[in-house]
Design a protein around this motif. Structure first.
Motif, PDB file in Angstrom:
ATOM      1  N   ILE A 136      -2.241 -33.253 -15.085  1.00 32.65           N
ATOM      2  CA  ILE A 136      -3.645 -33.672 -14.997  1.00 32.65           C
ATOM      3  C   ILE A 136      -4.444 -33.060 -16.134  1.00 32.65           C
ATOM      4  N   GLY A 137      -5.288 -33.869 -16.764  1.00 31.70           N
ATOM      5  CA  GLY A 137      -6.204 -33.356 -17.783  1.00 31.70           C
ATOM      6  C   GLY A 137      -7.606 -33.831 -17.502  1.00 31.70           C
ATOM      7  N   ILE A 138      -8.570 -32.926 -17.584  1.00 33.03           N
ATOM      8  CA  ILE A 138      -9.970 -33.308 -17.381  1.00 33.03           C
ATOM      9  C   ILE A 138     -10.809 -32.799 -18.542  1.00 33.03           C
ATOM     10  N   VAL A 139     -11.670 -33.682 -19.047  1.00 27.94           N
ATOM     11  CA  VAL A 139     -12.645 -33.326 -20.082  1.00 27.94           C
ATOM     12  C   VAL A 139     -14.008 -33.293 -19.414  1.00 27.94           C
ATOM     13  N   PHE A 140     -14.616 -32.107 -19.375  1.00 31.03           N
ATOM     14  CA  PHE A 140     -15.885 -31.940 -18.689  1.00 31.03           C
ATOM     15  C   PHE A 140     -17.042 -32.533 -19.494  1.00 31.03           C
ATOM     16  N   GLN A 141     -18.119 -32.833 -18.792  1.00 37.95           N
ATOM     17  CA  GLN A 141     -19.297 -33.379 -19.456  1.00 37.95           C
ATOM     18  C   GLN A 141     -19.863 -32.384 -20.467  1.00 37.95           C
ATOM     19  N   ASP A 142     -19.889 -31.121 -20.100  1.00 35.44           N
ATOM     20  CA  ASP A 142     -20.409 -30.075 -20.975  1.00 35.44           C
ATOM     21  C   ASP A 142     -19.229 -29.376 -21.648  1.00 35.44           C
ATOM     22  N   PRO A 143     -19.008 -29.580 -22.943  1.00 36.00           N
ATOM     23  CA  PRO A 143     -17.837 -28.981 -23.593  1.00 36.00           C
ATOM     24  C   PRO A 143     -17.872 -27.457 -23.608  1.00 36.00           C
ATOM     25  N   ASP A 144     -19.059 -26.850 -23.458  1.00 32.72           N
ATOM     26  CA  ASP A 144     -19.129 -25.391 -23.452  1.00 32.72           C
ATOM     27  C   ASP A 144     -18.359 -24.792 -22.278  1.00 32.72           C
ATOM     28  N   ILE A 145     -18.187 -25.572 -21.206  1.00 34.88           N
ATOM     29  CA  ILE A 145     -17.384 -25.115 -20.066  1.00 34.88           C
ATOM     30  C   ILE A 145     -15.918 -25.026 -20.452  1.00 34.88           C
ATOM     31  N   GLN A 146     -15.497 -25.894 -21.352  1.00 37.34           N
ATOM     32  CA  GLN A 146     -14.091 -26.058 -21.698  1.00 37.34           C
ATOM     33  C   GLN A 146     -13.647 -25.157 -22.848  1.00 37.34           C
ATOM     34  N   LEU A 147     -14.597 -24.717 -23.648  1.00 35.06           N
ATOM     35  CA  LEU A 147     -14.271 -23.982 -24.869  1.00 35.06           C
ATOM     36  C   LEU A 147     -14.638 -22.515 -24.699  1.00 35.06           C
ATOM     37  N   LYS A 178     -17.363 -31.933 -28.434  1.00 28.29           N
ATOM     38  CA  LYS A 178     -16.759 -32.937 -27.557  1.00 28.29           C
ATOM     39  C   LYS A 178     -15.378 -33.329 -28.061  1.00 28.29           C
ATOM     40  N   ARG A 179     -15.237 -33.481 -29.365  1.00 26.73           N
ATOM     41  CA  ARG A 179     -13.928 -33.809 -29.941  1.00 26.73           C
ATOM     42  C   ARG A 179     -12.908 -32.703 -29.652  1.00 26.73           C
ATOM     43  N   VAL A 180     -13.347 -31.465 -29.801  1.00 28.38           N
ATOM     44  CA  VAL A 180     -12.444 -30.341 -29.545  1.00 28.38           C
ATOM     45  C   VAL A 180     -12.056 -30.302 -28.062  1.00 28.38           C
ATOM     46  N   ALA A 181     -13.026 -30.525 -27.187  1.00 29.69           N
ATOM     47  CA  ALA A 181     -12.733 -30.522 -25.750  1.00 29.69           C
ATOM     48  C   ALA A 181     -11.689 -31.582 -25.398  1.00 29.69           C
ATOM     49  N   ILE A 182     -11.816 -32.759 -25.993  1.00 29.85           N
ATOM     50  CA  ILE A 182     -10.827 -33.814 -25.746  1.00 29.85           C
ATOM     51  C   ILE A 182      -9.460 -33.386 -26.283  1.00 29.85           C
ATOM     52  N   ALA A 183      -9.445 -32.749 -27.453  1.00 29.02           N
ATOM     53  CA  ALA A 183      -8.175 -32.287 -28.037  1.00 29.02           C
ATOM     54  C   ALA A 183      -7.490 -31.250 -27.152  1.00 29.02           C
ATOM     55  N   GLU A 208      -0.370 -37.023 -17.796  1.00 26.13           N
ATOM     56  CA  GLU A 208      -0.273 -38.452 -17.502  1.00 26.13           C
ATOM     57  C   GLU A 208      -1.494 -38.997 -16.762  1.00 26.13           C
ATOM     58  N   PHE A 209      -2.291 -38.129 -16.163  1.00 26.70           N
ATOM     59  CA  PHE A 209      -3.503 -38.527 -15.447  1.00 26.70           C
ATOM     60  C   PHE A 209      -4.680 -37.880 -16.161  1.00 26.70           C
ATOM     61  N   MET A 210      -5.548 -38.702 -16.767  1.00 20.98           N
ATOM     62  CA  MET A 210      -6.611 -38.183 -17.631  1.00 20.98           C
ATOM     63  C   MET A 210      -7.978 -38.574 -17.088  1.00 20.98           C
ATOM     64  N   LEU A 211      -8.847 -37.581 -16.975  1.00 23.49           N
ATOM     65  CA  LEU A 211     -10.164 -37.748 -16.403  1.00 23.49           C
ATOM     66  C   LEU A 211     -11.216 -37.340 -17.436  1.00 23.49           C
ATOM     67  N   PHE A 212     -12.236 -38.165 -17.607  1.00 31.44           N
ATOM     68  CA  PHE A 212     -13.279 -37.905 -18.593  1.00 31.44           C
ATOM     69  C   PHE A 212     -14.647 -38.004 -17.926  1.00 31.44           C
ATOM     70  N   ASP A 213     -15.471 -36.981 -18.101  1.00 26.23           N
ATOM     71  CA  ASP A 213     -16.826 -36.986 -17.541  1.00 26.23           C
ATOM     72  C   ASP A 213     -17.819 -37.197 -18.678  1.00 26.23           C
ATOM     73  N   GLU A 214     -18.414 -38.390 -18.701  1.00 17.99           N
ATOM     74  CA  GLU A 214     -19.385 -38.766 -19.747  1.00 17.99           C
ATOM     75  C   GLU A 214     -18.850 -38.429 -21.144  1.00 17.99           C
ATOM     76  N   PRO A 215     -17.696 -38.980 -21.513  1.00 17.53           N
ATOM     77  CA  PRO A 215     -17.046 -38.571 -22.764  1.00 17.53           C
ATOM     78  C   PRO A 215     -17.813 -38.929 -24.029  1.00 17.53           C
TER      79      PRO A 215
END
Length: 234
Positions: free
Chosen positions: A81-92, A143-148, A156-163
């Motif tokens: 599972i992969g999730i990209v959060f709406q706020d990339p600061d959460i992810q980085l 946002k690009r970095v968060a997606i990377a 195999e299961f990808m989730l995007f919040d306001e990408p």
């Protein structure tokens, strides 16, 4: 086997309901958009689907596993599972872009993390940023970095919040190309958005309002202006 099965799932923040009595099945290969205004429950539903939140009520099964506190830490499940959060600061959170993008493949794949890290950075066109601190980047670059960081371990299961939030026109076009690539790789994709102009390749639309699913079906609903006004997305 379905990717996800939610049965009468509700989730509350303390005593404040975020999603209410959600019933939902997601099959492999679907491209689903969660559509609704801010506060409709889209992000919370994504966190349930990402096996990060345990429902307050009801049962959520992701890849056949009932989500419990213990299962949220299951490394084998996290790998899928992969999730990209709406706020990339959460992810980085690392000192450099390279460290952030390489974090998941280092810990999840057990393989040559450098190869996967560099491939993800090439796809997102951020190789030139690899030694930069994430907080020095523009919102679109973050946002690009968060997606990377998600592409780097190939779930195999990808989730995007306001990408596409805070992306310029070029960024939105490139995200659409990325989606096409993921679809060709037979990924299962769920995207939460209120930006109807950026919806492409949808096989299914789920309309949300006040924490509930108001519509679940064919993307042709996007042509129904009256219904979209009910969801407060136009």
């Amino acid at each position: 086997m379905d990717i996800a099965q939610l049965e009468h799932v509700s989730y509350s923040y303390r005593n404040d309901p975020a999603i209410v009595d959600i019933n939902l099945n997601i099959k492999r290969g679907e491209v689903i958009y969660l559509v609704g205004e801010n506060g409709a429950g889209k992000s919370t539903l994504l966190l349930i689907l990402a096996a990060l939140f345990v429902p307050t009520r009801g049962i959520a099964k992701i890849f056949g596993k009932v989500i419990t506190e213990k299962v949220t830490k299951d490394v084998c499940l996290r790998r899928k599972i992969g999730i990209v959060f709406q706020d990339p600061d959460i992810q980085l959170f690392s000192p450099t872009v390279y460290d952030d993008v390489s974090f998941a493949p280092r810990h999840l794949t057990g393989e040559d993390y450098k190869k996967y890290t560099e491939k993800a950075m090439r796809i997102m066109k951020i190789s030139h940023l690899k030694q930069r601190h994430p907080y020095e980047l523009s919102e679109g670059e973050k946002k690009r970095v968060a997606i990377a960081t998600v592409l780097s371990y190939d779930p195999e299961f990808m989730l995007f919040d306001e990408p596409t939030a805070n992306m310029d026109g070029k960024g939105r076009r490139e995200f659409k190309l990325l989606l096409k690539k993921l679809i060709d790789e037979e990924k299962t994709i769920v995207i939460a958005t209120h930006l109807l102009r950026d919806i492409v390749y949808a096989t299914r639309i789920i309309g949300m309002y006040e924490g509930k699913i108001e519509y679940d079906g064919d993307p042709s609903i996007l042509k129904n202006k009256k219904y979209l006004e009910k969801l407060n997305v136009i």
